[in-house]
Write a protein that holds these residues in place. Sequence first.
Motif, short mmCIF file in Angstrom:
data_model
loop_
_atom_site.label_atom_id
_atom_site.label_comp_id
_atom_site.label_asym_id
_atom_site.label_seq_id
_atom_site.Cartn_x
_atom_site.Cartn_y
_atom_site.Cartn_z
N LEU A 170 0.86 -1.42 -0.50
CA LEU A 170 -0.06 -0.30 0.19
C LEU A 170 0.46 1.07 -0.08
O LEU A 170 1.85 1.02 0.72
CB LEU A 170 -0.83 0.01 1.33
N ALA A 171 0.29 2.03 -0.63
CA ALA A 171 1.79 3.32 -0.94
C ALA A 171 1.28 4.28 0.08
O ALA A 171 2.07 4.75 0.80
CB ALA A 171 0.69 4.34 -2.30
N ARG A 172 -0.16 4.07 1.07
CA ARG A 172 -0.33 4.49 2.49
C ARG A 172 0.98 4.43 3.07
O ARG A 172 1.18 4.93 4.67
CB ARG A 172 -1.47 4.96 2.43
N HIS A 173 1.85 3.14 3.04
CA HIS A 173 2.52 2.84 4.20
C HIS A 173 3.76 2.49 3.87
O HIS A 173 4.47 1.53 4.19
CB HIS A 173 1.73 0.71 4.24
N GLY A 174 3.55 3.19 2.31
CA GLY A 174 5.25 3.20 2.50
C GLY A 174 5.85 2.39 1.08
O GLY A 174 7.37 2.96 0.70
N ALA A 175 4.95 1.61 -0.23
CA ALA A 175 5.19 1.07 -0.74
C ALA A 175 5.37 2.19 -1.99
O ALA A 175 5.17 3.01 -2.09
CB ALA A 175 3.99 0.24 -1.39
N ARG A 176 7.01 1.62 -2.16
CA ARG A 176 7.52 2.65 -3.41
C ARG A 176 7.79 1.32 -4.87
O ARG A 176 8.05 0.18 -4.99
CB ARG A 176 8.52 3.24 -3.73
N PHE A 177 6.53 2.05 -6.52
CA PHE A 177 6.46 1.35 -7.06
C PHE A 177 6.11 1.89 -8.37
O PHE A 177 5.72 3.44 -8.23
CB PHE A 177 5.96 -0.27 -7.06
N GLY A 178 6.08 1.58 -8.98
CA GLY A 178 5.90 2.82 -11.18
C GLY A 178 5.30 1.44 -12.03
O GLY A 178 5.06 0.15 -11.71
N TYR A 179 4.57 1.78 -13.04
CA TYR A 179 4.15 0.78 -13.68
C TYR A 179 4.89 -0.48 -14.25
O TYR A 179 5.40 -1.44 -14.16
CB TYR A 179 4.50 1.78 -15.30
N GLN A 180 6.54 -0.52 -14.56
CA GLN A 180 7.66 -0.99 -14.14
C GLN A 180 7.79 -2.69 -13.44
O GLN A 180 8.22 -3.29 -13.90
CB GLN A 180 9.34 -0.79 -14.06
N ILE A 192 5.16 -3.78 -12.30
CA ILE A 192 3.68 -4.36 -12.63
C ILE A 192 3.50 -4.59 -13.92
O ILE A 192 3.37 -5.89 -13.57
CB ILE A 192 2.76 -3.47 -12.54
N VAL A 193 4.30 -3.88 -15.15
CA VAL A 193 4.70 -5.08 -15.89
C VAL A 193 5.76 -5.78 -16.68
O VAL A 193 5.42 -6.64 -17.29
CB VAL A 193 4.06 -3.68 -17.33
N ALA A 194 7.04 -5.38 -16.08
CA ALA A 194 7.76 -6.74 -15.63
C ALA A 194 7.93 -7.43 -15.02
O ALA A 194 8.79 -8.78 -14.96
CB ALA A 194 9.36 -5.85 -16.06
N GLN A 195 7.15 -7.58 -13.15
CA GLN A 195 7.26 -8.52 -12.99
C GLN A 195 5.92 -8.82 -12.24
O GLN A 195 6.11 -9.95 -12.58
CB GLN A 195 8.25 -7.62 -11.57
N ASP A 196 5.57 -8.29 -12.22
CA ASP A 196 3.58 -8.69 -11.57
C ASP A 196 3.27 -9.41 -12.20
O ASP A 196 2.56 -10.40 -11.90
CB ASP A 196 2.97 -7.40 -11.00
N ILE A 197 2.83 -9.38 -13.31
CA ILE A 197 1.70 -9.65 -14.63
C ILE A 197 2.38 -10.92 -15.48
O ILE A 197 2.16 -11.94 -15.34
CB ILE A 197 1.53 -8.45 -15.33
N PRO A 198 3.80 -10.31 -15.23
CA PRO A 198 4.09 -11.63 -16.52
C PRO A 198 4.53 -13.18 -15.59
O PRO A 198 4.46 -13.84 -16.08
CB PRO A 198 5.17 -11.47 -16.64
N SER A 199 4.82 -12.79 -14.04
CA SER A 199 4.89 -13.59 -13.26
C SER A 199 3.74 -14.59 -12.90
O SER A 199 3.27 -15.58 -13.09
CB SER A 199 4.93 -13.08 -11.60
N LEU A 200 2.57 -13.03 -12.49
CA LEU A 200 0.93 -14.42 -12.20
C LEU A 200 1.19 -15.00 -14.22
O LEU A 200 0.52 -16.00 -14.03
CB LEU A 200 -0.57 -12.93 -12.99
N LEU A 201 1.07 -14.33 -15.06
CA LEU A 201 0.53 -15.37 -15.90
C LEU A 201 1.70 -16.58 -16.51
O LEU A 201 0.95 -17.73 -16.62
CB LEU A 201 0.94 -14.32 -17.27
N ARG A 258 3.19 9.20 -24.65
CA ARG A 258 3.86 7.60 -24.47
C ARG A 258 3.51 7.15 -23.29
O ARG A 258 3.74 8.18 -22.63
CB ARG A 258 5.08 9.04 -24.94
N TYR A 259 4.36 6.09 -24.03
CA TYR A 259 4.64 5.00 -22.35
C TYR A 259 5.74 5.37 -21.96
O TYR A 259 6.98 5.25 -22.87
CB TYR A 259 3.99 3.78 -22.57
N ARG A 260 7.17 5.88 -20.58
CA ARG A 260 7.38 5.29 -20.50
C ARG A 260 7.75 4.06 -19.27
O ARG A 260 6.44 5.10 -18.06
CB ARG A 260 8.76 6.74 -20.57
N CYS A 261 8.54 4.10 -18.50
CA CYS A 261 8.42 2.70 -17.04
C CYS A 261 9.61 3.43 -16.49
O CYS A 261 11.02 2.85 -17.32
CB CYS A 261 8.61 2.22 -17.28
N ALA A 262 10.00 4.21 -15.51
CA ALA A 262 10.81 4.63 -14.74
C ALA A 262 11.53 3.33 -13.95
O ALA A 262 11.00 2.88 -14.18
CB ALA A 262 9.77 5.30 -14.31
#
Length: 302
Positions: free
Chosen positions: A77-87, A89-98, A201-205
């Motif tokens: 959760l963001a309000r608990h200090g989690a730091r993440f972006g698109y990268q 989600i799209v390069a780790q979470d979703i591929p791992s899920l699939l 445009r899309y850019r994943c930091a």
Amino acid sequence: MTIFDPSGTLFADDDEVTLVVIFNHSRPGASAPVFVCLPAMGVAASFYAPFAEALAQAAGGAAVLADLRGQGESAALARHGARFGYQEIVAQDIPSLLASIATQFPGRPIYLVGHSLGGQLGSLAAVHSAPGLAGLILVASGTAHYRAWPKALRWRAGVAVQAIRLVAALLPWYPGRLLGFGGDQPRRLMADWSYNACTGRYRCAGSRIDYEEALNDIALPVLSVEIRDDPVAPTGAATELLAKLASCTIERRQIDGVTADAPWRRHFSWARSPDEVVAEITSWVRAQSRRTDVEYLEQAVV
């Protein structure tokens, strides 16, 4: 990642990022489709349960609901200090899920279904996972680019984007639940969202991948189900997103959505009254299956 079926059976337990509920048709065939569904920004996966159940039943397959990182049952959760972006989600979470879903349903065609931001993130994740997908399905999904909005609304969209970008940059996290848009999100994710909203445009930091170029190289069947007069994902926004998938075979279909609701609500309420969307998806998937069978026979003859 935590994967459950509706009865609570645990399939896998890894990093607690994503909660997945699987609705499985009672007697699916060996080649029955599997739909992996990604929610809109700030929306819990559980909201889509009526849609997932109806889709699994109509298609005679399985539908998987996945919370995006930081949403729904996710512990990041963001309000608990989690730091993440698109990268992440799209390069780790979703591929791992699939990959996990492919292990649970070996040999079954997997379709990635994304609503709104879920469709954008699903498209970006396909850069990493396209070989394992049978197709990409976008529901009420388009870029966040304010210039893709109708001219009459463009200035309002531009002002809203700048306001959201400023709030997300100044505060420790973006308080979307308080503001009524997008749910609570970390600053880096909102920076990625703002970049797309401002530039188109899309850019994943944090990534070295040129996602604009990579999206152009994806070759998948794509279905875009669009809601007429949707103020959140207007036709121009959908067109702009689909134009990035230049190597894909794209089919676009329009539905009315829940006409008793205000236009803003229709962007979401289809998931609770999903018959129109389910009908479009199942007819398209069956057409894809027939096309694949014909191509297989033609190759066998040759």
